[in-house]
Design an enzyme around this catalytic site. Sequence first.
Site, PDB file in Angstrom:
ATOM      1  N   GLU A  25      -5.347   9.149   7.051  1.00 21.48           N
ATOM      2  CA  GLU A  25      -6.732   9.237   6.570  1.00 21.48           C
ATOM      3  C   GLU A  25      -7.480   7.922   6.814  1.00 21.48           C
ATOM      4  O   GLU A  25      -8.668   7.927   7.125  1.00 21.48           O
ATOM      5  CB  GLU A  25      -6.729   9.619   5.077  1.00 21.48           C
ATOM      6  CG  GLU A  25      -6.288  11.063   4.883  1.00 21.48           C
ATOM      7  CD  GLU A  25      -5.959  11.414   3.435  1.00 21.48           C
ATOM      8  OE1 GLU A  25      -5.224  10.638   2.788  1.00 21.48           O
ATOM      9  OE2 GLU A  25      -6.443  12.438   2.947  1.00 21.48           O
ATOM     10  N   ALA A  81      -0.275   7.114   0.664  1.00 18.31           N
ATOM     11  CA  ALA A  81      -0.464   6.591  -0.692  1.00 18.31           C
ATOM     12  C   ALA A  81       0.897   6.143  -1.218  1.00 18.31           C
ATOM     13  O   ALA A  81       1.940   6.607  -0.744  1.00 18.31           O
ATOM     14  CB  ALA A  81      -1.033   7.682  -1.590  1.00 18.31           C
ATOM     15  N   GLY A 139      -2.290   9.051   3.473  1.00 16.85           N
ATOM     16  CA  GLY A 139      -3.420   8.124   3.400  1.00 16.85           C
ATOM     17  C   GLY A 139      -3.504   7.214   4.628  1.00 16.85           C
ATOM     18  O   GLY A 139      -4.596   6.758   4.986  1.00 16.85           O
ATOM     19  N   GLU A 168       1.552  15.509   2.744  1.00 17.91           N
ATOM     20  CA  GLU A 168       1.371  15.691   1.295  1.00 17.91           C
ATOM     21  C   GLU A 168       1.951  17.006   0.800  1.00 17.91           C
ATOM     22  O   GLU A 168       2.432  17.097  -0.334  1.00 17.91           O
ATOM     23  CB  GLU A 168      -0.117  15.621   0.934  1.00 17.91           C
ATOM     24  CG  GLU A 168      -0.738  14.231   1.033  1.00 17.91           C
ATOM     25  CD  GLU A 168      -1.270  13.889   2.422  1.00 17.91           C
ATOM     26  OE1 GLU A 168      -0.931  14.596   3.398  1.00 17.91           O
ATOM     27  OE2 GLU A 168      -2.032  12.919   2.522  1.00 17.91           O
TER      28      GLU A 168
HETATM   29  N1  CAA Z   1       5.095   5.160  -1.035  1.00 18.93           N
HETATM   30  C1  CAA Z   1       5.951   4.280  -1.595  1.00 18.93           C
HETATM   31  N2  CAA Z   1       7.025   3.776  -0.942  1.00 18.93           N
HETATM   32  C2  CAA Z   1       7.228   4.188   0.322  1.00 18.93           C
HETATM   33  C3  CAA Z   1       6.374   5.104   0.970  1.00 18.93           C
HETATM   34  C4  CAA Z   1       5.256   5.596   0.232  1.00 18.93           C
HETATM   35  N3  CAA Z   1       4.363   6.448   0.792  1.00 18.93           N
HETATM   36  N4  CAA Z   1       6.847   5.320   2.219  1.00 18.93           N
HETATM   37  C5  CAA Z   1       7.935   4.567   2.345  1.00 18.93           C
HETATM   38  N5  CAA Z   1       8.191   3.875   1.206  1.00 18.93           N
HETATM   39  C6  CAA Z   1       9.297   2.960   0.928  1.00 18.93           C
HETATM   40  C7  CAA Z   1      10.604   3.724   0.741  1.00 18.93           C
HETATM   41  O1  CAA Z   1      10.721   4.199  -0.579  1.00 18.93           O
HETATM   42  C8  CAA Z   1      11.611   2.654   1.079  1.00 18.93           C
HETATM   43  O2  CAA Z   1      11.744   1.789  -0.022  1.00 18.93           O
HETATM   44  P1  CAA Z   1      13.220   1.318  -0.506  1.00 18.93           P
HETATM   45  O3  CAA Z   1      13.758   0.522   0.673  1.00 18.93           O
HETATM   46  O4  CAA Z   1      12.947   0.492  -1.700  1.00 18.93           O
HETATM   47  O5  CAA Z   1      14.002   2.558  -0.742  1.00 18.93           O
HETATM   48  C9  CAA Z   1      10.916   1.837   2.174  1.00 18.93           C
HETATM   49  O6  CAA Z   1       9.519   2.135   2.074  1.00 18.93           O
HETATM   50  C10 CAA Z   1      11.365   2.241   3.580  1.00 18.93           C
HETATM   51  O7  CAA Z   1      11.193   3.629   3.728  1.00 18.93           O
HETATM   52  P2  CAA Z   1      12.377   4.643   4.180  1.00 18.93           P
HETATM   53  O8  CAA Z   1      13.711   4.066   3.816  1.00 18.93           O
HETATM   54  O9  CAA Z   1      12.049   5.993   3.669  1.00 18.93           O
HETATM   55  O10 CAA Z   1      12.190   4.554   5.766  1.00 18.93           O
HETATM   56  P3  CAA Z   1      12.580   5.671   6.824  1.00 18.93           P
HETATM   57  O11 CAA Z   1      12.443   5.030   8.151  1.00 18.93           O
HETATM   58  O12 CAA Z   1      13.877   6.298   6.489  1.00 18.93           O
HETATM   59  O13 CAA Z   1      11.448   6.820   6.662  1.00 18.93           O
HETATM   60  C11 CAA Z   1       9.192   7.668   6.403  1.00 18.93           C
HETATM   61  C12 CAA Z   1      10.105   6.542   6.947  1.00 18.93           C
HETATM   62  C13 CAA Z   1       9.466   8.972   7.167  1.00 18.93           C
HETATM   63  C14 CAA Z   1       7.755   7.218   6.626  1.00 18.93           C
HETATM   64  C15 CAA Z   1       9.488   7.884   4.898  1.00 18.93           C
HETATM   65  O14 CAA Z   1       9.457   6.621   4.251  1.00 18.93           O
HETATM   66  C16 CAA Z   1       8.501   8.776   4.198  1.00 18.93           C
HETATM   67  O15 CAA Z   1       8.571   9.975   4.347  1.00 18.93           O
HETATM   68  N6  CAA Z   1       7.569   8.179   3.406  1.00 18.93           N
HETATM   69  C17 CAA Z   1       6.603   8.939   2.608  1.00 18.93           C
HETATM   70  C18 CAA Z   1       5.502   9.494   3.465  1.00 18.93           C
HETATM   71  C19 CAA Z   1       4.566  10.331   2.630  1.00 18.93           C
HETATM   72  O16 CAA Z   1       4.937  11.308   2.018  1.00 18.93           O
HETATM   73  N7  CAA Z   1       3.269   9.935   2.649  1.00 18.93           N
HETATM   74  C20 CAA Z   1       2.222  10.681   1.966  1.00 18.93           C
HETATM   75  C21 CAA Z   1       1.968  10.095   0.615  1.00 18.93           C
HETATM   76  S1  CAA Z   1       0.810  11.078  -0.322  1.00 18.93           S
HETATM   77  C22 CAA Z   1      -0.716  10.595   0.200  1.00 18.93           C
HETATM   78  O17 CAA Z   1      -0.862   9.816   1.137  1.00 18.93           O
HETATM   79  C23 CAA Z   1      -1.878  11.189  -0.563  1.00 18.93           C
HETATM   80  C24 CAA Z   1      -3.228  10.911   0.015  1.00 18.93           C
HETATM   81  O18 CAA Z   1      -3.735  11.676   0.808  1.00 18.93           O
HETATM   82  C25 CAA Z   1      -4.042   9.769  -0.425  1.00 18.93           C
END
Ligand code: CAA
Length: 257
Positions: A111, A65, A108, A131
């Site tokens: 999912e 998400a 997500g 999450e």
């Molecule tokens: N939402 C919004 N933006 C996101 C994102 C997310 N889930 N995942 C990555 N991005 C963005 C980052 O903020 C970054 O943006 P900026 O360049 O503007 O800073 C860009 O994408 C690139 O990401 P990273 O610099 O973090 O890339 P990385 O290679 O260093 O790391 C990653 C990759 C491990 C996937 C890391 O981005 C990460 O941990 N992302 C979040 C993953 C997460 O927590 N997902 C679960 C969300 S909650 C959910 O999904 C609820 C549900 O069940 C519906």
Amino acid sequence: MPSNLLVQPPADGVRLITLHRPQALNALSTELLAELATELDAAERDEHTRAVIITGSRKAFAAGADVNEMAERDLVGILNDPRVSHWQRIAAFSKPLIAAVNGYALGGGCELVMCADIVIAGSDARFGQPEINLGIIPGAGGTQRLLRAVGKPLAMQMVLSGEAIDARHALQAGLVSEVTEPELTVERALQVARAIAAKAPLAVRLAKEALLKAQDTDLATGLRFERHAFTLLAGTADRNEGIRAFQEKRPARFLGQ
Ligand code: CAA
């Protein structure tokens, strides 16, 4: 026109949808989910679409998400969350749905993978439900479908620790159906989708429904459904064509009748 998806018109009965929000690793914003649900609705109505593939980029299928969007939502916003109905429409898609996954499939994203019927993963794919790191739990089926897919111990480990697993582990656990070289993921998904698209559409539809019953009902109910579906197909022109083509040693020409 969707702004977060690239959609190829159906070729050989297969529609390819590419998640395209590269600036956020295909994070599933409300807008993206709405566009995806609308595309699947269109594919559902389109008689030329026999199977759909969803894919992302090499780096990310989808990183979950959109966390920035989540940050703006309060309790009332969550209670009235439009994403719930988008997810329901995606999960209700009745034609074969294939996920072709490279890179991150997190939250997500994982999912969404579990809404697919068939999952072809590049060896670089990583699946996880992180999450818990945000102080929340999966909210789009991640606790329910993951446990059914991989069993209790691994589902618990992934959801409680937030640790992701790699493609080989996902294959071994039953989360994906096949692992390929990363550059061949979409090609292999297209191959499988084209093979399905060439089959008798009514049989494909009832086969999917029957297999899903195995997940959702007790054995006796599932077996009853299978028998009804099997009997129903006996009255179709495609069944006659399939058997005749076998006897005449030629490819079948199925018409969906
Ligand atoms: N939402 C919004 N933006 C996101 C994102 C997310 N889930 N995942 C990555 N991005 C963005 C980052 O903020 C970054 O943006 P900026 O360049 O503007 O800073 C860009 O994408 C690139 O990401 P990273 O610099 O973090 O890339 P990385 O290679 O260093 O790391 C990653 C990759 C491990 C996937 C890391 O981005 C990460 O941990 N992302 C979040 C993953 C997460 O927590 N997902 C679960 C969300 S909650 C959910 O999904 C609820 C549900 O069940 C519906």
